[in-house]
Design an enzyme around this catalytic site. Structure first.
Site, PDB file in Angstrom:
ATOM      1  N   ASP A 174       4.425  -2.597  14.009  1.00 21.35           N
ATOM      2  CA  ASP A 174       3.313  -1.955  13.308  1.00 21.35           C
ATOM      3  C   ASP A 174       3.094  -0.566  13.893  1.00 21.35           C
ATOM      4  O   ASP A 174       3.269  -0.368  15.100  1.00 21.35           O
ATOM      5  CB  ASP A 174       2.030  -2.794  13.467  1.00 21.35           C
ATOM      6  CG  ASP A 174       1.069  -2.616  12.306  1.00 21.35           C
ATOM      7  OD1 ASP A 174       0.562  -1.495  12.138  1.00 21.35           O
ATOM      8  OD2 ASP A 174       0.833  -3.591  11.577  1.00 21.35           O
ATOM      9  N   ASN A 175       2.728   0.397  13.040  1.00 19.79           N
ATOM     10  CA  ASN A 175       2.393   1.731  13.561  1.00 19.79           C
ATOM     11  C   ASN A 175       0.886   1.897  13.738  1.00 19.79           C
ATOM     12  O   ASN A 175       0.411   2.957  14.138  1.00 19.79           O
ATOM     13  CB  ASN A 175       2.947   2.835  12.657  1.00 19.79           C
ATOM     14  CG  ASN A 175       2.272   2.892  11.295  1.00 19.79           C
ATOM     15  OD1 ASN A 175       1.477   2.020  10.937  1.00 19.79           O
ATOM     16  ND2 ASN A 175       2.595   3.924  10.521  1.00 19.79           N
TER      17      ASN A 175
ATOM     18  N   GLY B  72      -3.176  -1.432  10.574  1.00 17.67           N
ATOM     19  CA  GLY B  72      -3.169  -2.640  11.392  1.00 17.67           C
ATOM     20  C   GLY B  72      -3.989  -2.438  12.657  1.00 17.67           C
ATOM     21  O   GLY B  72      -4.372  -1.323  13.008  1.00 17.67           O
TER      22      GLY B  72
ATOM     23  N   LEU C  67       6.300  -6.319   5.349  1.00 16.47           N
ATOM     24  CA  LEU C  67       4.926  -6.176   4.859  1.00 16.47           C
ATOM     25  C   LEU C  67       4.353  -4.790   5.133  1.00 16.47           C
ATOM     26  O   LEU C  67       3.195  -4.527   4.810  1.00 16.47           O
ATOM     27  CB  LEU C  67       4.027  -7.227   5.529  1.00 16.47           C
ATOM     28  CG  LEU C  67       3.952  -8.622   4.925  1.00 16.47           C
ATOM     29  CD1 LEU C  67       5.298  -9.328   4.947  1.00 16.47           C
ATOM     30  CD2 LEU C  67       2.912  -9.472   5.667  1.00 16.47           C
TER      31      LEU C  67
ATOM     32  N   THR D 210       6.774   5.153   3.202  1.00 13.68           N
ATOM     33  CA  THR D 210       6.725   3.840   3.839  1.00 13.68           C
ATOM     34  C   THR D 210       7.343   2.780   2.936  1.00 13.68           C
ATOM     35  O   THR D 210       8.108   1.919   3.401  1.00 13.68           O
ATOM     36  CB  THR D 210       5.270   3.462   4.180  1.00 13.68           C
ATOM     37  OG1 THR D 210       4.738   4.440   5.078  1.00 13.68           O
ATOM     38  CG2 THR D 210       5.197   2.095   4.824  1.00 13.68           C
TER      39      THR D 210
ATOM     40  N   ASN E 126      15.389   1.214   5.374  1.00 13.05           N
ATOM     41  CA  ASN E 126      15.662   0.918   6.781  1.00 13.05           C
ATOM     42  C   ASN E 126      15.707  -0.583   7.054  1.00 13.05           C
ATOM     43  O   ASN E 126      16.562  -1.071   7.808  1.00 13.05           O
ATOM     44  CB  ASN E 126      14.620   1.584   7.668  1.00 13.05           C
ATOM     45  CG  ASN E 126      14.815   3.086   7.755  1.00 13.05           C
ATOM     46  OD1 ASN E 126      15.933   3.584   7.661  1.00 13.05           O
ATOM     47  ND2 ASN E 126      13.728   3.832   7.909  1.00 13.05           N
TER      48      ASN E 126
ATOM     49  N   ALA F  36       7.335  -7.831   0.581  1.00 14.17           N
ATOM     50  CA  ALA F  36       5.972  -8.042   0.090  1.00 14.17           C
ATOM     51  C   ALA F  36       5.683  -6.975  -0.955  1.00 14.17           C
ATOM     52  O   ALA F  36       5.229  -5.878  -0.645  1.00 14.17           O
ATOM     53  CB  ALA F  36       4.979  -7.965   1.242  1.00 14.17           C
TER      54      ALA F  36
ATOM     55  N   TYR G 190       1.532   4.318  -4.362  1.00 14.44           N
ATOM     56  CA  TYR G 190       1.655   2.897  -4.015  1.00 14.44           C
ATOM     57  C   TYR G 190       2.396   2.132  -5.104  1.00 14.44           C
ATOM     58  O   TYR G 190       3.373   1.427  -4.831  1.00 14.44           O
ATOM     59  CB  TYR G 190       0.265   2.304  -3.801  1.00 14.44           C
ATOM     60  CG  TYR G 190       0.264   0.871  -3.345  1.00 14.44           C
ATOM     61  CD1 TYR G 190       0.687   0.519  -2.067  1.00 14.44           C
ATOM     62  CD2 TYR G 190      -0.184  -0.145  -4.185  1.00 14.44           C
ATOM     63  CE1 TYR G 190       0.679  -0.800  -1.643  1.00 14.44           C
ATOM     64  CE2 TYR G 190      -0.203  -1.465  -3.765  1.00 14.44           C
ATOM     65  CZ  TYR G 190       0.229  -1.790  -2.494  1.00 14.44           C
ATOM     66  OH  TYR G 190       0.219  -3.098  -2.077  1.00 14.44           O
TER      67      TYR G 190
ATOM     68  N   ARG H 227     -11.572  -2.309  -0.601  1.00 12.40           N
ATOM     69  CA  ARG H 227     -11.278  -3.366  -1.570  1.00 12.40           C
ATOM     70  C   ARG H 227     -12.586  -4.028  -2.003  1.00 12.40           C
ATOM     71  O   ARG H 227     -13.574  -4.025  -1.280  1.00 12.40           O
ATOM     72  CB  ARG H 227     -10.329  -4.398  -0.965  1.00 12.40           C
ATOM     73  CG  ARG H 227      -9.003  -3.805  -0.537  1.00 12.40           C
ATOM     74  CD  ARG H 227      -8.040  -4.895  -0.140  1.00 12.40           C
ATOM     75  NE  ARG H 227      -7.142  -4.435   0.904  1.00 12.40           N
ATOM     76  CZ  ARG H 227      -6.035  -5.062   1.257  1.00 12.40           C
ATOM     77  NH1 ARG H 227      -5.689  -6.163   0.652  1.00 12.40           N
ATOM     78  NH2 ARG H 227      -5.268  -4.594   2.219  1.00 12.40           N
TER      79      ARG H 227
END
Length: 324
Positions: free
Chosen positions: A35-36, A40, A75, A94, A101, A116, A147, A188
């Protein structure tokens, strides 16, 4: 007896990724969480850090990664409008560079890989409910396109690697999912409504409130992902994973007010650009291929999610709701 595997979860410190890491560790696997930390959080996986089978790596999937694994769950990508529109170019990178990648890694080590994907590949749909053979109605130049089109391109890459290199792929199209560990500032609808209700602020409903969504509790979604990864190699997807029970935004708002005991009123605002009017999965394929259907009712899942947000509030970590 299940054979222990070494499994990579990109976006593993995110909302869904953290639950997936927890589930895989519980099944006896070794898990590498990548995770970057853009969306997250280490807090999501802090309870896993003492597990000797768990490893966490700070890494951006737009750059290559070299590890030896048996399976990959990809994900990694901001999934809420507030976050994926913050840096739309990076969001597209991404989805696309990240897919390239991770597919390259899977090809090198001959790992099985699951993407995902999202119900957003259907855009503002002309058919209802949405089936996997529907190609969608997506605006390629709108504010949500980074997206929507990024995820569509990632699906293209997965299936081209499958056709060209016979890579073992799985593509899951995830519909609205909710539960503990959602970020209060992710914009959301469920997190917005809960945060506003707990603060006794007006509940922000866009449009007339008659637009619909179908909400899947996180535990059910994770079960679907794991079952999909376990299918035979000829089951590639795409497969819809979501709850087919449909609710209007007004119904959701009133239910959140009831469950929180809030004094909030409902405030109507203009509908955002390209916001889908309807969203409901046809899960016939998931039923047939995975023997999967959601089991958690919205009222029960919301109660658990509200309890989580109440915990954030009591510890001072509940920030004001962002615009959807």
């Amino acid at each position: 007896m299940q054979v222990a595997k070494r499994i990579l979860v990109t976006g593993g410190a995110g909302f869904l990724g953290s639950f997936l890491c927890e589930r895989l560790l519980g099944e006896g696997h070794e898990v590498i969480c990548v995770d970057n930390f853009f969306t997250g959080s280490r807090r999501n996986v802090s309870h896993l850090l003492d597990n000797r089978s768990f490893e966490i790596i700070r890494h951006d999937v737009t750059f290559p990664l070299y590890v030896e694994v048996d399976e990959i769950y990809n994900l990694a990508c901001p999934a809420s409008p507030v976050h994926y529109q913050f840096d739309p170019v990076q969001t597209t990178k991404t989805s696309v560079h990240g897919a390239i990648n991770m597919l390259g890694l899977a090809k090198r080590v001959y790992a099985k890989i699951l993407q995902a994907s999202t119900s957003e590949v259907y855009g503002d749909p002309e058919i209802h409910p949405q089936t996997e053979d529907y190609w969608g109605r997506v605006n390629p130049v709108g504010p949500r396109s980074c997206y929507d089109e990024g995820k569509r391109c990632a699906e293209t890459l997965f299936f081209d690697y499958w056709r060209q290199h016979r890579l073992r792929i799985k593509v899951a199209r995830i519909f609205n999912t909710y539960g503990p560990r959602m970020r209060p500032d992710d914009g959301r609808v469920i997190s917005n409504f809960i945060v506003q209700a707990l603060q006794n602020e007006p509940i922000t409903v866009y449009g007339t409130g008659q637009q619909t969504r179908s909400f899947c509790y996180v535990d059910d979604l994770i079960e679907g992902l794991v079952r999909m990864m376990q299918t035979a190699d000829d089951v590639t997807g795409p497969i819809n994973l979501g709850n087919p029970v449909e609710f209007t935004m007004l119904e959701l708002a009133n239910l959140v007010i009831e469950l929180t005991g809030s004094r909030s009123t409902i405030e109507f605002m203009p509908l955002p650009i390209d916001d889908p009017k309807q969203r409901q999965p046809d899960i016939g394929t998931a039923l047939h291929e995975l023997n999967w259907r959601p089991e958690t009712a919205l009222r029960d899942g919301l109660a658990k999610t509200i309890a989580y947000f109440e915990g954030l509030a009591s510890s001072g970590h509940l920030r004001p709701a962002a615009a959807e």
